[in-house]
Design a protein around this motif. Structure first.
Motif, PDB file in Angstrom:
ATOM      1  N   LYS A 257       0.828  -1.206   0.000  1.00  0.00           N
ATOM      2  CA  LYS A 257       0.000   0.000   0.000  1.00  0.00           C
ATOM      3  C   LYS A 257       0.861   1.254   0.000  1.00  0.00           C
ATOM      4  O   LYS A 257       0.503   2.270  -0.613  1.00  0.00           O
ATOM      5  N   ASN A 258       1.988   1.194   0.695  1.00  0.00           N
ATOM      6  CA  ASN A 258       2.885   2.351   0.773  1.00  0.00           C
ATOM      7  C   ASN A 258       3.842   2.442  -0.407  1.00  0.00           C
ATOM      8  O   ASN A 258       4.677   3.339  -0.462  1.00  0.00           O
ATOM      9  N   ARG A 357      -1.168  -9.087  18.585  1.00  0.00           N
ATOM     10  CA  ARG A 357      -0.529 -10.325  19.059  1.00  0.00           C
ATOM     11  C   ARG A 357       0.987 -10.215  19.038  1.00  0.00           C
ATOM     12  O   ARG A 357       1.668 -10.796  19.895  1.00  0.00           O
ATOM     13  N   PHE A 358       1.518  -9.500  18.054  1.00  0.00           N
ATOM     14  CA  PHE A 358       2.973  -9.311  18.029  1.00  0.00           C
ATOM     15  C   PHE A 358       3.438  -8.593  19.290  1.00  0.00           C
ATOM     16  O   PHE A 358       4.497  -8.885  19.842  1.00  0.00           O
ATOM     17  N   PHE A 359       2.652  -7.624  19.739  1.00  0.00           N
ATOM     18  CA  PHE A 359       3.001  -6.902  20.965  1.00  0.00           C
ATOM     19  C   PHE A 359       2.822  -7.784  22.193  1.00  0.00           C
ATOM     20  O   PHE A 359       3.609  -7.719  23.138  1.00  0.00           O
ATOM     21  N   GLU A 360       1.776  -8.606  22.196  1.00  0.00           N
ATOM     22  CA  GLU A 360       1.442  -9.389  23.384  1.00  0.00           C
ATOM     23  C   GLU A 360       2.280 -10.648  23.547  1.00  0.00           C
ATOM     24  O   GLU A 360       2.613 -11.036  24.669  1.00  0.00           O
ATOM     25  N   ARG A 361       2.617 -11.286  22.432  1.00  0.00           N
ATOM     26  CA  ARG A 361       3.195 -12.618  22.503  1.00  0.00           C
ATOM     27  C   ARG A 361       4.682 -12.668  22.194  1.00  0.00           C
ATOM     28  O   ARG A 361       5.296 -13.746  22.253  1.00  0.00           O
ATOM     29  N   THR A 362       5.273 -11.532  21.817  1.00  0.00           N
ATOM     30  CA  THR A 362       6.692 -11.531  21.474  1.00  0.00           C
ATOM     31  C   THR A 362       7.410 -10.429  22.255  1.00  0.00           C
ATOM     32  O   THR A 362       6.781  -9.595  22.901  1.00  0.00           O
ATOM     33  N   THR A 363       8.718 -10.456  22.145  1.00  0.00           N
ATOM     34  CA  THR A 363       9.541  -9.394  22.744  1.00  0.00           C
ATOM     35  C   THR A 363      10.099  -8.476  21.657  1.00  0.00           C
ATOM     36  O   THR A 363      11.063  -7.750  21.883  1.00  0.00           O
ATOM     37  N   LEU A 364       9.486  -8.502  20.486  1.00  0.00           N
ATOM     38  CA  LEU A 364       9.937  -7.660  19.383  1.00  0.00           C
ATOM     39  C   LEU A 364       9.763  -6.185  19.731  1.00  0.00           C
ATOM     40  O   LEU A 364       8.796  -5.800  20.409  1.00  0.00           O
ATOM     41  N   SER A 365      10.668  -5.364  19.257  1.00  0.00           N
ATOM     42  CA  SER A 365      10.571  -3.922  19.473  1.00  0.00           C
ATOM     43  C   SER A 365       9.522  -3.328  18.535  1.00  0.00           C
ATOM     44  O   SER A 365       9.091  -3.958  17.567  1.00  0.00           O
ATOM     45  N   ASP A 366       9.140  -2.068  18.811  1.00  0.00           N
ATOM     46  CA  ASP A 366       8.180  -1.388  17.939  1.00  0.00           C
ATOM     47  C   ASP A 366       8.695  -1.309  16.501  1.00  0.00           C
ATOM     48  O   ASP A 366       7.938  -1.495  15.545  1.00  0.00           O
ATOM     49  N   ILE A 367       9.997  -1.038  16.353  1.00  0.00           N
ATOM     50  CA  ILE A 367      10.581  -0.925  15.016  1.00  0.00           C
ATOM     51  C   ILE A 367      10.526  -2.256  14.281  1.00  0.00           C
ATOM     52  O   ILE A 367      10.205  -2.320  13.087  1.00  0.00           O
ATOM     53  N   GLN A 368      10.802  -3.350  14.990  1.00  0.00           N
ATOM     54  CA  GLN A 368      10.764  -4.674  14.367  1.00  0.00           C
ATOM     55  C   GLN A 368       9.346  -5.044  13.947  1.00  0.00           C
ATOM     56  O   GLN A 368       9.127  -5.606  12.876  1.00  0.00           O
ATOM     57  N   ILE A 369       8.375  -4.713  14.793  1.00  0.00           N
ATOM     58  CA  ILE A 369       6.977  -5.000  14.455  1.00  0.00           C
ATOM     59  C   ILE A 369       6.556  -4.159  13.250  1.00  0.00           C
ATOM     60  O   ILE A 369       5.838  -4.638  12.359  1.00  0.00           O
ATOM     61  N   LYS A 371       8.426  -3.249  10.857  1.00  0.00           N
ATOM     62  CA  LYS A 371       9.026  -3.878   9.677  1.00  0.00           C
ATOM     63  C   LYS A 371       8.130  -5.006   9.151  1.00  0.00           C
ATOM     64  O   LYS A 371       8.038  -5.239   7.947  1.00  0.00           O
ATOM     65  N   ILE A 372       7.475  -5.716  10.086  1.00  0.00           N
ATOM     66  CA  ILE A 372       6.594  -6.821   9.696  1.00  0.00           C
ATOM     67  C   ILE A 372       5.298  -6.285   9.099  1.00  0.00           C
ATOM     68  O   ILE A 372       4.843  -6.736   8.051  1.00  0.00           O
ATOM     69  N   THR A 373       4.700  -5.304   9.773  1.00  0.00           N
ATOM     70  CA  THR A 373       3.376  -4.830   9.374  1.00  0.00           C
ATOM     71  C   THR A 373       3.416  -3.815   8.236  1.00  0.00           C
ATOM     72  O   THR A 373       2.418  -3.610   7.550  1.00  0.00           O
ATOM     73  N   GLY A 374       4.560  -3.154   8.057  1.00  0.00           N
ATOM     74  CA  GLY A 374       4.676  -2.175   6.984  1.00  0.00           C
ATOM     75  C   GLY A 374       4.224  -0.786   7.359  1.00  0.00           C
ATOM     76  O   GLY A 374       4.054   0.073   6.489  1.00  0.00           O
ATOM     77  N   HIS A 375       4.052  -0.521   8.655  1.00  0.00           N
ATOM     78  CA  HIS A 375       3.656   0.820   9.076  1.00  0.00           C
ATOM     79  C   HIS A 375       4.874   1.746   9.068  1.00  0.00           C
ATOM     80  O   HIS A 375       5.941   1.401   9.567  1.00  0.00           O
ATOM     81  N   THR A 376       4.703   2.928   8.480  1.00  0.00           N
ATOM     82  CA  THR A 376       5.786   3.909   8.435  1.00  0.00           C
ATOM     83  C   THR A 376       5.632   4.989   9.494  1.00  0.00           C
ATOM     84  O   THR A 376       6.587   5.691   9.794  1.00  0.00           O
ATOM     85  N   ASP A 377       4.440   5.121  10.053  1.00  0.00           N
ATOM     86  CA  ASP A 377       4.173   6.127  11.085  1.00  0.00           C
ATOM     87  C   ASP A 377       3.981   5.426  12.425  1.00  0.00           C
ATOM     88  O   ASP A 377       3.024   4.648  12.589  1.00  0.00           O
ATOM     89  N   PRO A 378       4.853   5.658  13.409  1.00  0.00           N
ATOM     90  CA  PRO A 378       4.719   5.000  14.715  1.00  0.00           C
ATOM     91  C   PRO A 378       3.370   5.255  15.373  1.00  0.00           C
ATOM     92  O   PRO A 378       2.836   4.399  16.075  1.00  0.00           O
ATOM     93  N   LYS A 379       2.794   6.432  15.140  1.00  0.00           N
ATOM     94  CA  LYS A 379       1.493   6.743  15.741  1.00  0.00           C
ATOM     95  C   LYS A 379       0.406   5.837  15.184  1.00  0.00           C
ATOM     96  O   LYS A 379      -0.489   5.408  15.911  1.00  0.00           O
ATOM     97  N   VAL A 380       0.474   5.557  13.888  1.00  0.00           N
ATOM     98  CA  VAL A 380      -0.497   4.660  13.276  1.00  0.00           C
ATOM     99  C   VAL A 380      -0.312   3.248  13.811  1.00  0.00           C
ATOM    100  O   VAL A 380      -1.284   2.545  14.110  1.00  0.00           O
ATOM    101  N   LEU A 381       0.932   2.824  13.953  1.00  0.00           N
ATOM    102  CA  LEU A 381       1.214   1.491  14.470  1.00  0.00           C
ATOM    103  C   LEU A 381       0.610   1.317  15.853  1.00  0.00           C
ATOM    104  O   LEU A 381       0.019   0.275  16.164  1.00  0.00           O
TER     105      LEU A 381
END
Length: 397
Positions: A257-258, A357-369, A371-381
């Motif tokens: 989309k981006n 679920r990525f936030f709840e079930r993993t220890t991934l950082s916001d930046i790593q998540i 990268k998976i979801t494709g969000h470019t704006d942290p506020k949207v994420l």
């Protein structure tokens, strides 16, 4: 200084002579003196600095109005599909305006009009403003003196939210002001189980028979992939077989989309769902209606829709094909969700669920998540990270 004169037609003609910079006198015509003065002032500033915009020299493909800007931007720049749709809609909605008249006051009037006259939602307003702002950014960078500054970038935060004055103006028309609502709907465990039961062929409560689901194994896999990967519906159903790498447990998205590429890691649940789906297709499951991977696509719906449109002698425009596929799949899942007792759930909510679920079930950082979801704006994420209060409470002392 440019010479100007009022023509019998009521338009203003300007003649600019710069022997050392321009190969010949430049003649320009404007509807109003104000527009002409503004344009010529900007052009002469560039000429004084020794800068000659290419469009001015050639006097062709000029970008003089908002419509010119949008068409040139779509023609010359690789624009994401989402922006293509919005900008094409603006060509029909946005009143033609000379770029020399585009300033901050115009930007404020446009936004106010979308609220008080069109009664658009804040999210729709943001989509329109964002797409046009990116178009204007390109116009400014191209060096045309028509638009020296992008006024849409000067709008304040929360510009799309209805103010008190906006509400008064809208409610005076007996219309309710639109709220800036962010969806936070997530299926609970019981709803998710009921959706899977119905998709597996179970009879919905209150119905005499189970749903007939064309390409049922594909629908089941699409559901599982969405809730496990956070990919958008269109990103998934346009996948080719070679984009799905089980060995590396990734799905490679060529155009999102981006407008950028990204590689989506796959959970073990998603891989298992893929293997079941492959078994159904290669095992010639009758529910797949003869679909095979020989066409190169992972899912059957795009080719199926193209065949349907070809039979109706309709042009196979990519955007039209994809829009029809999205509409068909959204309708099918809407019926399934409604039968499962969650009629307010929509397919895109599965992306919310997967991201949470990525936030709840993993220890991934916001930046790593991101990268998976494709969000470019942290506020949207963060709007997608709708962590359940009970889950957070369980982590407290």
């Amino acid at each position: 200084m440019a010479n100007k004169r009022l023509r019998p037609s009521g338009t203003w003609e300007y003649t600019i002579k710069r022997a050392k910079l321009l190969p010949k006198p430049l003649s320009l015509t404007f509807q109003t003196e104000e527009e002409g003065d503004a344009y010529v002032a900007r052009l002469e500033q560039l000429l004084d600095a020794g800068i000659v915009p290419q469009d001015v020299v050639e006097q062709r493909d000029g970008i003089a109005t908002t419509s010119d800007a949008i068409r040139a931007y779509l023609r010359r720049v690789s624009v994401p599909d989402s922006d293509v749709q919005v900008l094409n809609a603006l060509l029909g909605r946005l009143k033609e305006k000379a770029l020399t008249a585009i300033d901050y006051a115009w930007a404020e009037r446009w936004v106010a009009g979308m609220k008080r006259q069109d009664h658009l939602s804040p999210s729709t307003i943001r989509h329109y403003v964002g797409a046009l702002a990116r178009c204007f950014d390109w116009v400014v960078r191209s060096g045309t003196p028509m638009l020296a500054v992008n006024p849409l970038r000067l709008l304040p935060k929360r510009y799309a939210t209805y103010t008190g004055e906006d509400r008064i103006a809208v409610e005076a028309q007996d219309v309710e002001a639109r709220e800036d609502v962010h969806r936070d709907r997530r299926p609970d465990v019981a709803e998710e189980a009921e959706i899977r039961r119905i998709m597996a062929g179970g009879k919905p409560t209150g119905r005499e028979r189970a749903f007939e689901l064309p390409y049922r194994p594909a629908l089941v896999f699409l559901f599982e992939l969405a809730i496990e990967s956070a990919m958008r519906m269109r990103e998934m159903y346009t996948l080719d077989v070679d984009q799905f790498d089980v060995g590396r447990r990734t799905a490679g998205l060529e155009r999102t989309k981006n407008g950028s590429k990204r590689s989506v890691p796959l959970t073990s649940v998603a891989v298992a769902a893929y293997e079941r789906y492959v078994d159904a297709v290669t095992g010639l499951d009758p529910e797949m209606h003869g679909f095979s991977f020989d066409c190169g696509r992972l899912f059957p719906w795009v080719d199926d829709m193209e065949a349907s449109m070809r039979a109706e002698n309709m042009p196979l425009l990519r955007q039209k094909v994809l829009a029809r596929v999205t509409s068909r799949l959204s309708g099918q899942f809407g019926r399934i969700f409604s039968a499962a007792g969650c009629s307010d759930l929509v397919f895109h909510d599965l992306r919310h669920e997967a991201t949470s679920r990525f936030f709840e079930r993993t220890t991934l950082s916001d930046i790593q998540i991101a990268k998976i979801t494709g969000h470019t704006d942290p506020k949207v994420l963060m709007r997608y990270a709708n962590l359940r209060g009970s889950d957070l409470a369980a982590r407290l002392w």
